[in-house]
Design an enzyme around this catalytic site. Structure first.
Site, PDB file in Angstrom:
ATOM      1  CB  THR A  31       4.775 -12.586   9.761  1.00 53.33           C
ATOM      2  OG1 THR A  31       4.917 -13.387   8.598  1.00 53.33           O
ATOM      3  CG2 THR A  31       5.648 -11.201   9.494  1.00 53.33           C
ATOM      4  CG  ASP A  43      -2.270  -9.335  11.846  1.00 53.35           C
ATOM      5  OD1 ASP A  43      -1.501 -10.240  12.052  1.00 53.35           O
ATOM      6  OD2 ASP A  43      -3.413  -9.267  12.352  1.00 53.35           O
ATOM      7  N   GLY A  44       0.357 -10.062   9.887  1.00 57.56           N
ATOM      8  CA  GLY A  44       0.483 -10.340   8.740  1.00 57.56           C
ATOM      9  C   GLY A  44      -0.548 -10.555   7.766  1.00 57.56           C
ATOM     10  CB  ALA A  45      -1.957 -10.560   5.010  1.00 59.30           C
ATOM     11  CD  GLU A  82      -5.553 -12.136  12.296  1.00 59.10           C
ATOM     12  OE1 GLU A  82      -4.525 -13.005  12.915  1.00 59.10           O
ATOM     13  OE2 GLU A  82      -6.203 -12.717  11.511  1.00 59.10           O
ATOM     14  CE  LYS A 141       2.400 -15.893   3.343  1.00 60.61           C
ATOM     15  NZ  LYS A 141       2.292 -15.426   4.624  1.00 60.61           N
TER      16      LYS A 141
END
Length: 230
Positions: A32, A85-87, A107, A125
């Protein structure tokens, strides 16, 4: 019907609107964020913003620099205004599992340090409990990784595997291994994190509990924004 890539891209506008002149931006890792970086660079150029990036992985830093974003090291900053950030998973309380790319330690350093931490995700997600769809990554020292794995397995008859990449053990940017732990619904994330973090040889876990301030989620019905309850 949008695919996952399109859903991820749909979250970018809401995130980029929060990037302001003079900010120090924490730039995360993963697919992402790699899609986001060119959009961030375009905003910096078109609006002539003076921003500085701090990256959670060597790969992210390389991509950001290639797009002309000014990058500095974490030890050269005292404050991060905004982290994006993504996850790998997001639960209903905005607790996360991260570390699918192996950068969970860096992170967590950057995301926890930020004044505001924004998570970008597609609807796949979102989960009802952490571990529903993704294993929990745990970064461990090479020296005693197997001993640590056995102690994790003993916690609740859990399945633990050492992450591999092209038939050799995966190595993090910190020179460590990743153990991936299969979870079940009965495990309390806060309690399990405490157990793990006190094992000698564990650097950090992929549990991001009470760190995210906002989740921007791309869905087939449009973008949904979730803010942490005060």
């Amino acid at each position: 019907m949008m695919d996952k890539k399109q859903l991820k891209i749909s979250t970018f506008d809401d995130a980029l609107q929060q990037v302001k002149d003079g900010m120090v931006i924490g730039i995360g890792s993963g697919s992402t964020i790699e899609l986001l970086i060119p959009h961030l660079a375009e905003k910096v150029t078109s609006e002539q913003l003076d921003i500085t990036g701090v990256c959670t992985s060597n790969k992210t830093a390389y991509i950001a620099k290639k797009h002309g974003i000014k990058i500095i090291e974490i030890n050269d900053v005292t404050n991060i205004d905004l982290a994006i950030d993504g996850a790998d998973e997001v639960d209903t309380d905005l607790n996360l599992i991260k570390g699918g790319g192996g950068a969970l330690f860096r992170e967590k350093v950057i995301d926890a340090m930020a004044n505001k931490f924004v998570v970008l995700a597609d609807e796949s997600k979102m989960v009802s409990y952490l571990g529903e769809t993704f294993k929990l990554p745990v970064e461990v020292d090479k020296f005693n990784w197997l001993l640590v794995a056995r102690k994790i397995e003993a916690y609740d008859k859990l399945e633990v595997t050492r992450r591999m990449a092209d038939d050799v053990p995966f190595i993090t940017d910190n020179g460590n291994y990743i153990l991936d732990v299969t979870l079940h619904n009965g495990i309390n994330p806060a309690e399990f994190h405490e157990y793990l973090i006190h094992l000698i040889g564990v650097l950090e876990t992929g549990y991001f509990i009470d760190i995210a301030d906002q989740a921007i989620v791309g869905t087939q019905e449009g973008v949904k924004v979730f803010n942490k309850a005060n």
